[in-house]
Scaffold this motif. Structure first.
Motif, mmCIF file in Angstrom:
data_model
loop_
_atom_site.group_PDB
_atom_site.id
_atom_site.type_symbol
_atom_site.label_atom_id
_atom_site.label_comp_id
_atom_site.label_asym_id
_atom_site.label_seq_id
_atom_site.Cartn_x
_atom_site.Cartn_y
_atom_site.Cartn_z
ATOM 1 N N ARG A 1 3.541 4.056 6.236
ATOM 2 C CA ARG A 1 3.795 2.844 6.806
ATOM 3 C C ARG A 1 4.133 1.727 5.684
ATOM 4 O O ARG A 1 4.813 0.963 5.823
ATOM 5 C CB ARG A 1 2.542 2.257 7.548
ATOM 6 C CG ARG A 1 2.361 2.862 8.775
ATOM 7 C CD ARG A 1 1.287 2.472 9.822
ATOM 8 N NE ARG A 1 1.185 3.025 10.925
ATOM 9 C CZ ARG A 1 1.739 2.809 12.100
ATOM 10 N NH1 ARG A 1 2.682 1.837 12.136
ATOM 11 N NH2 ARG A 1 1.636 3.422 13.118
ATOM 12 N N TYR A 2 3.736 2.057 4.518
ATOM 13 C CA TYR A 2 3.983 1.238 3.394
ATOM 14 C C TYR A 2 3.649 -0.337 3.691
ATOM 15 O O TYR A 2 4.485 -1.156 3.543
ATOM 16 C CB TYR A 2 5.207 1.260 2.737
ATOM 17 C CG TYR A 2 5.771 2.634 2.069
ATOM 18 C CD1 TYR A 2 5.049 2.817 0.828
ATOM 19 C CD2 TYR A 2 6.419 3.449 2.325
ATOM 20 C CE1 TYR A 2 5.079 3.948 0.007
ATOM 21 C CE2 TYR A 2 6.845 4.817 1.833
ATOM 22 C CZ TYR A 2 6.091 4.897 0.541
ATOM 23 O OH TYR A 2 6.441 6.099 -0.140
ATOM 24 N N CYS A 3 2.559 -0.503 4.111
ATOM 25 C CA CYS A 3 2.203 -1.965 4.665
ATOM 26 C C CYS A 3 2.610 -2.814 3.554
ATOM 27 O O CYS A 3 1.911 -2.828 2.375
ATOM 28 C CB CYS A 3 0.766 -2.160 4.968
ATOM 29 S SG CYS A 3 0.448 -1.113 6.545
ATOM 30 N N ARG B 1 -7.672 -1.180 4.634
ATOM 31 C CA ARG B 1 -7.139 -1.295 3.102
ATOM 32 C C ARG B 1 -6.660 -2.932 3.390
ATOM 33 O O ARG B 1 -5.724 -3.040 4.158
ATOM 34 C CB ARG B 1 -6.122 -0.326 2.981
ATOM 35 C CG ARG B 1 -6.713 0.901 2.806
ATOM 36 C CD ARG B 1 -5.377 2.137 2.727
ATOM 37 N NE ARG B 1 -5.184 2.005 1.215
ATOM 38 C CZ ARG B 1 -5.272 2.928 0.505
ATOM 39 N NH1 ARG B 1 -6.411 3.802 0.787
ATOM 40 N NH2 ARG B 1 -4.789 3.019 -0.877
ATOM 41 N N GLY C 1 -4.040 -3.827 6.263
ATOM 42 C CA GLY C 1 -2.959 -3.161 6.842
ATOM 43 C C GLY C 1 -3.339 -2.428 8.162
ATOM 44 O O GLY C 1 -4.311 -2.781 8.606
ATOM 45 N N TYR C 2 -2.381 -1.721 8.674
ATOM 46 C CA TYR C 2 -2.285 -1.340 9.985
ATOM 47 C C TYR C 2 -3.755 -0.433 10.312
ATOM 48 O O TYR C 2 -4.288 -0.708 11.456
ATOM 49 C CB TYR C 2 -1.067 -0.546 10.350
ATOM 50 C CG TYR C 2 -1.159 -0.036 11.820
ATOM 51 C CD1 TYR C 2 -0.629 -0.448 12.856
ATOM 52 C CD2 TYR C 2 -1.643 1.383 11.998
ATOM 53 C CE1 TYR C 2 -0.324 0.082 14.176
ATOM 54 C CE2 TYR C 2 -1.588 1.864 13.202
ATOM 55 C CZ TYR C 2 -1.031 1.376 14.139
ATOM 56 O OH TYR C 2 -1.030 1.926 15.684
ATOM 57 N N CYS C 3 -4.160 0.257 9.446
ATOM 58 C CA CYS C 3 -5.218 1.083 9.368
ATOM 59 C C CYS C 3 -6.338 0.513 9.516
ATOM 60 O O CYS C 3 -7.615 1.207 9.852
ATOM 61 C CB CYS C 3 -5.178 2.157 8.486
ATOM 62 S SG CYS C 3 -5.415 1.340 6.729
ATOM 63 N N CYS D 1 0.931 -1.063 -0.004
ATOM 64 C CA CYS D 1 0.126 0.018 -0.076
ATOM 65 C C CYS D 1 1.155 1.323 -0.151
ATOM 66 O O CYS D 1 1.908 1.523 0.912
ATOM 67 C CB CYS D 1 -0.893 0.167 1.203
ATOM 68 S SG CYS D 1 -1.966 1.362 1.443
ATOM 69 N N ALA E 1 -0.413 4.343 0.323
ATOM 70 C CA ALA E 1 -1.182 5.628 0.717
ATOM 71 C C ALA E 1 -0.545 6.303 1.814
ATOM 72 O O ALA E 1 -0.536 7.590 1.770
ATOM 73 C CB ALA E 1 -2.419 5.179 1.186
ATOM 74 N N CYS E 2 -0.065 5.509 2.901
ATOM 75 C CA CYS E 2 0.737 6.483 3.750
ATOM 76 C C CYS E 2 2.397 5.637 4.340
ATOM 77 O O CYS E 2 2.556 4.597 3.593
ATOM 78 C CB CYS E 2 0.023 6.177 5.127
ATOM 79 S SG CYS E 2 0.465 4.961 6.479
HETATM 80 S S1 SF4 Z 1 -1.583 1.804 7.366
HETATM 81 FE FE1 SF4 Z 1 -3.117 1.700 5.796
HETATM 82 S S2 SF4 Z 1 -2.764 3.433 4.655
HETATM 83 FE FE2 SF4 Z 1 -1.055 3.230 5.807
HETATM 84 S S3 SF4 Z 1 0.239 1.830 4.238
HETATM 85 FE FE3 SF4 Z 1 -0.961 0.530 6.011
HETATM 86 S S4 SF4 Z 1 -2.619 -0.227 4.566
HETATM 87 FE FE4 SF4 Z 1 -1.742 1.633 3.649
#
Ligand code: SF4
Length: 341
Positions: A20-22, A35, A30-32, A15, A17-18
């Protein structure tokens, strides 16, 4: 809804988007919490799914140097890429799954217009995690003459900021604890605040109106040495005219430290002023001398504020100081309508 801020890497997706690049295996979220890798594609579970709406004055974001007095439709979803132990919206942000009501991008814009607002703020939780939904709303909003505001922790990637530049008018970038690395590790579960400076640089380069907030937390996030280091970096990137607000913390969620003393906030204010910042404010306090905007040249009162309400007294319709003619660049509402450009 399948979204686009990701890359396929071997049998996983990353990912983008942020910061963290999960890296997600098939079926992994992902952590959020919103997603997910679904068969090699990235699904955003909160697309069309806001959790909370409100209509706020723009000052509450806070955006202090753009359209004072504007009414803004604010909304957020569930999920977040930060884990702040003192989060005031933890019921939304720490709910790591989709929840809410069904609102397409058109529905959100229609709601903003129905209530005769001047724009939309993506806030309450971190909007970067639903960037593609925000973009789709924001492009429609722009076509209807509404502005778009992010209230963000600044943990955007370059890819996210490129997307944000398509629709965003303003960002409030929120530091916590003066950007101290240990604080970000222990109380937010984030490795460091360094990436946030790159977000500010991107925002400035894209011409997005940017303001800074910094939440000051007694004892664990109130070091003036850290504040100086953070402010030096902001000054180098954005210069002395970027508005900076130091915010009072209140205990919430898992953190029970008493609220920030006024003197601690004033010490931060005075430091920023001594370093050359021209517009420095305190937030979450009602101290008139620290809420008003004064002309950086002749020190006339330009905008008086009390809480979230403001009155433009010392600016002409073009944002010039009525006393000395200094051009502040502050855009104003005219007859309660946005004048853009
Ligand atoms: S925390 Fe969410 S938005 Fe951030 S990289 Fe992980 S999946 Fe993507």
């Amino acid at each position: 809804m399948e979204v686009s801020l990701y890359k396929n890497i071997d049998d996983k997706i990353m990912c983008t988007a942020c910061l963290r690049y999960c890296r997600l295996s098939d079926g992994q979220t992902g952590y959020c919490g919103v997603r997910t890798n679904v068969n090699g594609h990235l699904n955003l579970s909160v697309y069309n799914m806001p959790y909370s709406f409100n209509i706020d004055p723009i000052e509450k974001k806070p955006v202090l140097h753009m359209y004072p007095g504007a009414d803004i439709l604010s909304f957020g979803t569930t999920g977040c890429n930060f884990g702040c132990l003192y989060c005031q919206n933890y019921d939304m942000s720490q709910r790591r799954k989709a929840d809410g009501v069904y609102y397409t991008p058109e529905d959100v814009v229609n709601l903003a217009m129905e209530y005769n607002t001047d724009g939309i703020a993506y806030t309450y939780n971190e909007p970067t995690i639903f960037m593609e939904y925000a973009r789709d709303i924001g492009l429609i909003a722009r076509r209807h003459g509404l502005i778009n505001i992010f209230v963000t922790n600044g943990y955007e990637t370059d890819e996210s900021m490129k997307m944000a530049s398509e629709f965003l008018d303003a960002m409030t970038v929120d530091f916590k604890g003066n950007g101290n690395k240990y604080f970000y590790n222990k109380y937010i579960s984030v490795p460091s605040a360094e990436g946030i400076f790159n977000t500010i640089k991107n925002a400035v380069n894209y011409g997005i109106h940017t303001e800074i907030t910094d939440l000051i937390i007694p004892d664990i996030g109130d070091s003036l040495d850290d504040a100086r280091k953070m402010l030096e970096k902001i000054m180098n990137i954005a210069g002395p005219y970027i508005p900076v607000s130091f915010l009072r913390y209140h205990p919430d969620y898992k953190l029970n430290i008493p609220e920030t003393p006024l003197n601690t906030l004033i010490a931060h204010h005075d430091l920023a002023v001594s370093m050359g910042f021209k517009y420095v404010y305190l937030g979450n306090v009602h101290e008139v001398n620290y809420e008003n905007t004064y002309c950086p040249v002749c020190h006339s009162l330009l905008i008086s504020r009390r809480g979230f309400y403001s009155r433009v007294t010392g600016l002409d319709s073009n944002g010039r100081c009525k006393n000395c003619g200094y051009i502040t660049g502050i855009k104003l509402l005219r007859n309660k309508k946005l004048i853009k450009g």
